[in-house]
Design a protein around this motif. Structure first.
Motif, PDB file in Angstrom:
ATOM      1  N   PHE A   1      -2.662  -1.652  -5.048  1.00 47.44           N
ATOM      2  CA  PHE A   1      -3.229  -0.468  -4.403  1.00 47.44           C
ATOM      3  C   PHE A   1      -2.198   0.627  -4.246  1.00 47.44           C
ATOM      4  CE2 PHE A   1      -5.526  -3.974  -2.337  1.00 47.44           C
ATOM      5  CZ  PHE A   1      -6.840  -3.555  -2.419  1.00 47.44           C
ATOM      6  N   ARG A   2      -2.682   1.854  -4.276  1.00 46.54           N
ATOM      7  CA  ARG A   2      -1.948   2.998  -3.748  1.00 46.54           C
ATOM      8  C   ARG A   2      -2.936   3.793  -2.894  1.00 46.54           C
ATOM      9  NH1 ARG A   2       3.059   3.969  -6.079  1.00 46.54           N
ATOM     10  NH2 ARG A   2       3.023   6.127  -5.346  1.00 46.54           N
ATOM     11  N   ASN A   3      -2.719   3.780  -1.588  1.00 50.69           N
ATOM     12  CA  ASN A   3      -3.529   4.537  -0.649  1.00 50.69           C
ATOM     13  C   ASN A   3      -2.727   5.770  -0.248  1.00 50.69           C
ATOM     14  OD1 ASN A   3      -5.600   2.539  -0.579  1.00 50.69           O
ATOM     15  ND2 ASN A   3      -4.339   1.316   0.806  1.00 50.69           N
ATOM     16  N   PRO A   4      -3.138   6.965  -0.698  1.00 50.65           N
ATOM     17  CA  PRO A   4      -2.286   8.148  -0.570  1.00 50.65           C
ATOM     18  C   PRO A   4      -2.189   8.665   0.861  1.00 50.65           C
ATOM     19  CG  PRO A   4      -4.415   8.752  -1.476  1.00 50.65           C
ATOM     20  CD  PRO A   4      -4.386   7.249  -1.409  1.00 50.65           C
ATOM     21  N   PRO A   5      -1.234   9.564   1.113  1.00 45.47           N
ATOM     22  CA  PRO A   5      -1.119  10.172   2.439  1.00 45.47           C
ATOM     23  C   PRO A   5      -2.454  10.758   2.888  1.00 45.47           C
ATOM     24  CG  PRO A   5       0.784  10.750   1.118  1.00 45.47           C
ATOM     25  CD  PRO A   5      -0.163  10.036   0.201  1.00 45.47           C
ATOM     26  N   GLY A   6      -2.807  10.483   4.149  1.00 46.83           N
ATOM     27  CA  GLY A   6      -4.070  10.954   4.693  1.00 46.83           C
ATOM     28  C   GLY A   6      -5.183   9.945   4.636  1.00 46.83           C
ATOM     29  N   SER A   7      -5.021   8.876   3.876  1.00 49.39           N
ATOM     30  CA  SER A   7      -6.042   7.826   3.824  1.00 49.39           C
ATOM     31  C   SER A   7      -5.885   6.900   5.026  1.00 49.39           C
ATOM     32  CB  SER A   7      -5.928   7.034   2.524  1.00 49.39           C
ATOM     33  OG  SER A   7      -4.664   6.382   2.447  1.00 49.39           O
ATOM     34  N   GLY A   8      -6.877   6.037   5.234  1.00 47.22           N
ATOM     35  CA  GLY A   8      -6.822   5.091   6.329  1.00 47.22           C
ATOM     36  C   GLY A   8      -7.812   3.975   6.113  1.00 47.22           C
ATOM     37  N   HIS A   9      -7.630   2.868   6.814  1.00 47.10           N
ATOM     38  CA  HIS A   9      -8.555   1.739   6.715  1.00 47.10           C
ATOM     39  C   HIS A   9      -8.315   0.767   7.864  1.00 47.10           C
ATOM     40  CE1 HIS A   9      -5.652  -0.847   4.013  1.00 47.10           C
ATOM     41  NE2 HIS A   9      -5.024  -0.268   5.007  1.00 47.10           N
ATOM     42  N   ALA A  10      -9.212  -0.251   7.940  1.00 51.47           N
ATOM     43  CA  ALA A  10      -9.116  -1.311   8.950  1.00 51.47           C
ATOM     44  C   ALA A  10      -9.052  -2.642   8.219  1.00 51.47           C
ATOM     45  CB  ALA A  10     -10.304  -1.263   9.893  1.00 51.47           C
ATOM     46  N   PRO A  11      -7.865  -3.100   7.816  1.00 50.11           N
ATOM     47  CA  PRO A  11      -7.738  -4.292   6.973  1.00 50.11           C
ATOM     48  C   PRO A  11      -7.877  -5.597   7.737  1.00 50.11           C
ATOM     49  CG  PRO A  11      -5.582  -3.365   7.383  1.00 50.11           C
ATOM     50  CD  PRO A  11      -6.567  -2.431   8.021  1.00 50.11           C
ATOM     51  N   PHE A  12      -8.282  -6.647   6.978  1.00 59.81           N
ATOM     52  CA  PHE A  12      -8.400  -7.990   7.549  1.00 59.81           C
ATOM     53  C   PHE A  12      -8.357  -8.993   6.405  1.00 59.81           C
ATOM     54  CE2 PHE A  12     -12.648  -6.593   6.511  1.00 59.81           C
ATOM     55  CZ  PHE A  12     -13.290  -7.707   6.011  1.00 59.81           C
ATOM     56  N   SER A  13      -8.320 -10.280   6.746  1.00 55.78           N
ATOM     57  CA  SER A  13      -8.390 -11.331   5.735  1.00 55.78           C
ATOM     58  C   SER A  13      -9.140 -12.515   6.321  1.00 55.78           C
ATOM     59  CB  SER A  13      -7.002 -11.758   5.274  1.00 55.78           C
ATOM     60  OG  SER A  13      -7.087 -12.748   4.261  1.00 55.78           O
ATOM     61  N   ALA A  14     -10.267 -12.847   5.733  1.00 56.87           N
ATOM     62  CA  ALA A  14     -11.079 -13.953   6.240  1.00 56.87           C
ATOM     63  C   ALA A  14     -10.380 -15.292   6.042  1.00 56.87           C
ATOM     64  CB  ALA A  14     -12.442 -13.952   5.559  1.00 56.87           C
ATOM     65  N   ALA A  15      -9.749 -15.489   4.880  1.00 54.90           N
ATOM     66  CA  ALA A  15      -9.129 -16.774   4.560  1.00 54.90           C
ATOM     67  C   ALA A  15      -7.609 -16.726   4.596  1.00 54.90           C
ATOM     68  CB  ALA A  15      -9.597 -17.240   3.184  1.00 54.90           C
ATOM     69  N   GLY A  16      -7.023 -15.544   4.824  1.00 53.20           N
ATOM     70  CA  GLY A  16      -5.575 -15.385   4.829  1.00 53.20           C
ATOM     71  C   GLY A  16      -5.060 -14.826   3.514  1.00 53.20           C
ATOM     72  N   CYS A  17      -3.933 -14.144   3.563  1.00 52.47           N
ATOM     73  CA  CYS A  17      -3.353 -13.564   2.348  1.00 52.47           C
ATOM     74  C   CYS A  17      -1.897 -13.208   2.604  1.00 52.47           C
ATOM     75  CB  CYS A  17      -4.133 -12.331   1.895  1.00 52.47           C
ATOM     76  SG  CYS A  17      -4.066 -10.938   3.042  1.00 52.47           S
ATOM     77  N   THR A  18      -1.160 -12.951   1.509  1.00 54.98           N
ATOM     78  CA  THR A  18       0.219 -12.477   1.572  1.00 54.98           C
ATOM     79  C   THR A  18       0.338 -11.243   0.693  1.00 54.98           C
ATOM     80  OG1 THR A  18       0.943 -14.777   1.800  1.00 54.98           O
ATOM     81  CG2 THR A  18       2.645 -13.133   1.372  1.00 54.98           C
ATOM     82  N   LEU A  19       1.054 -10.231   1.179  1.00 57.10           N
ATOM     83  CA  LEU A  19       1.127  -8.932   0.507  1.00 57.10           C
ATOM     84  C   LEU A  19       2.580  -8.457   0.411  1.00 57.10           C
ATOM     85  CD1 LEU A  19      -1.473  -7.128   2.836  1.00 57.10           C
ATOM     86  CD2 LEU A  19      -2.016  -8.408   0.747  1.00 57.10           C
ATOM     87  N   LEU A  20       2.869  -7.688  -0.642  1.00 53.24           N
ATOM     88  CA  LEU A  20       4.047  -6.833  -0.673  1.00 53.24           C
ATOM     89  C   LEU A  20       3.570  -5.446  -0.265  1.00 53.24           C
ATOM     90  CD1 LEU A  20       7.058  -6.287  -1.428  1.00 53.24           C
ATOM     91  CD2 LEU A  20       6.231  -5.712  -3.729  1.00 53.24           C
ATOM     92  N   VAL A  21       4.151  -4.878   0.799  1.00 55.52           N
ATOM     93  CA  VAL A  21       3.676  -3.611   1.354  1.00 55.52           C
ATOM     94  C   VAL A  21       4.825  -2.612   1.417  1.00 55.52           C
ATOM     95  CG1 VAL A  21       2.600  -2.474   3.328  1.00 55.52           C
ATOM     96  CG2 VAL A  21       1.945  -4.822   2.740  1.00 55.52           C
ATOM     97  N   LYS A  22       4.547  -1.374   0.944  1.00 56.35           N
ATOM     98  CA  LYS A  22       5.516  -0.284   1.025  1.00 56.35           C
ATOM     99  C   LYS A  22       4.829   0.900   1.698  1.00 56.35           C
ATOM    100  CE  LYS A  22       8.258   0.365  -2.506  1.00 56.35           C
ATOM    101  NZ  LYS A  22       9.514  -0.091  -1.838  1.00 56.35           N
ATOM    102  N   LEU A  23       5.456   1.414   2.750  1.00 51.31           N
ATOM    103  CA  LEU A  23       4.886   2.503   3.542  1.00 51.31           C
ATOM    104  C   LEU A  23       5.777   3.732   3.494  1.00 51.31           C
ATOM    105  CD1 LEU A  23       3.956   0.478   6.763  1.00 51.31           C
ATOM    106  CD2 LEU A  23       2.412   1.132   4.889  1.00 51.31           C
ATOM    107  N   HIS A  24       5.109   4.898   3.506  1.00 49.95           N
ATOM    108  CA  HIS A  24       5.799   6.175   3.680  1.00 49.95           C
ATOM    109  C   HIS A  24       6.830   6.421   2.579  1.00 49.95           C
ATOM    110  CE1 HIS A  24       5.904   9.349   6.828  1.00 49.95           C
ATOM    111  NE2 HIS A  24       7.027   9.685   6.202  1.00 49.95           N
ATOM    112  N   GLN A  25       6.413   6.172   1.326  1.00 47.53           N
ATOM    113  CA  GLN A  25       7.346   6.332   0.211  1.00 47.53           C
ATOM    114  C   GLN A  25       6.749   7.124  -0.946  1.00 47.53           C
ATOM    115  OE1 GLN A  25       9.399   2.544  -0.716  1.00 47.53           O
ATOM    116  NE2 GLN A  25       8.808   1.825   1.321  1.00 47.53           N
ATOM    117  N   PHE A  26       5.639   7.828  -0.709  1.00 55.51           N
ATOM    118  CA  PHE A  26       5.033   8.627  -1.766  1.00 55.51           C
ATOM    119  C   PHE A  26       5.811   9.937  -1.945  1.00 55.51           C
ATOM    120  CE2 PHE A  26       0.500   7.088  -2.587  1.00 55.51           C
ATOM    121  CZ  PHE A  26       0.815   5.777  -2.261  1.00 55.51           C
TER     122      PHE A  26
END
Length: 217
Positions: free
Chosen positions: A82-107
């Motif tokens: 994913f790339r969620n650009p500046p100004g986007s937003g969401h309410a994330p969750f995981s029903a069964a669980g997950c692992t992510l690599l996340v990078k913030l504020h780097q666009f």
């Protein structure tokens, strides 16, 4: 946050730290401030965990490493980028669980593309030598891709204009400086150099050209 230094972290050896939300854990790799600004982390959602709705003032970049990551837009399995650009937003969750690599504020300024790619169904393209490449995003000098290395492959010695960042997804990545098993995060500064190779088939996530260039070499 010193972008002039080579950084290598075996995330498998780093303990999980709690986030502000119950059931959401993280392993900080680079962080400007406790809960704001530039951040790179491995993030884990326990089964049923939710994160409150939030905005992305500087953008958000995610690679789903395992499990299923969800928000109001859908459910996204392993390998989703994913790339969620500046100004986007969401309410994330995981029903069964997950692992992510996340990078913030780097666009980069002006990079406003929304991206969602299932890398498990996207075709590989031929790269240099025996490499296979899956481009994920490009903007100005920044390039993001998956790269698949066949067993025994050696790449040419090279320098990194604008730096290089790698997350080893499978196998073992090597260069003259060391061995980097799956789960290793590497950040190499502007004009750093190495001669990478592998012994077994290896897949890496790689980003180039995005780090500061006006630094001492």
């Amino acid at each position: 946050m010193d972008f002039t230094r080579q950084v290598t972290i075996d995330t498998a050896a780093v303990p999980w730290q709690p986030s502000p939300m119950p059931g959401v854990w993280r392993k900080p790799l680079a962080r400007e401030d406790a809960e704001r600004g530039h951040a790179t982390s491995v993030v884990r959602y326990d089964a049923g965990a939710r994160f409150s709705r939030h905005e992305h003032p500087g953008g958000e970049e995610i690679l789903v490493l395992d499990g299923v990551f969800s928000d109001e837009h859908g459910d996204f399995g392993p390998g989703t980028y994913f790339r969620n650009p500046p100004g986007s937003g969401h309410a994330p969750f995981s029903a069964a669980g997950c692992t992510l690599l996340v990078k913030l504020h780097q666009f980069a300024p002006g990079d406003t593309a929304s991206v969602c790619i299932d890398t498990t169904t996207t075709a590989w393209l031929p790269g240099q030598g025996g490499l296979q490449v899956m481009p994920l995003h490009a903007f100005e000098g920044e390039h993001v891709a998956l790269v698949k290395w066949p067993a025994g492959e050696r790449f040419v010695p090279h320098r990194h204009w604008g730096g290089e960042e790698i997350f080893v997804l499978s196998g073992v990545f090597l260069d003259e400086h060391g061995r980097y098993p799956a789960g290793t995060w590497l950040r190499s500064p502007h004009l750093s150099a190495h001669h990478p190779f592998v012994e077994v088939e290896t897949v890496i996530w790689v980003k180039t050209g995005h780090l500061p260039v006006a630094v001492a070499t």
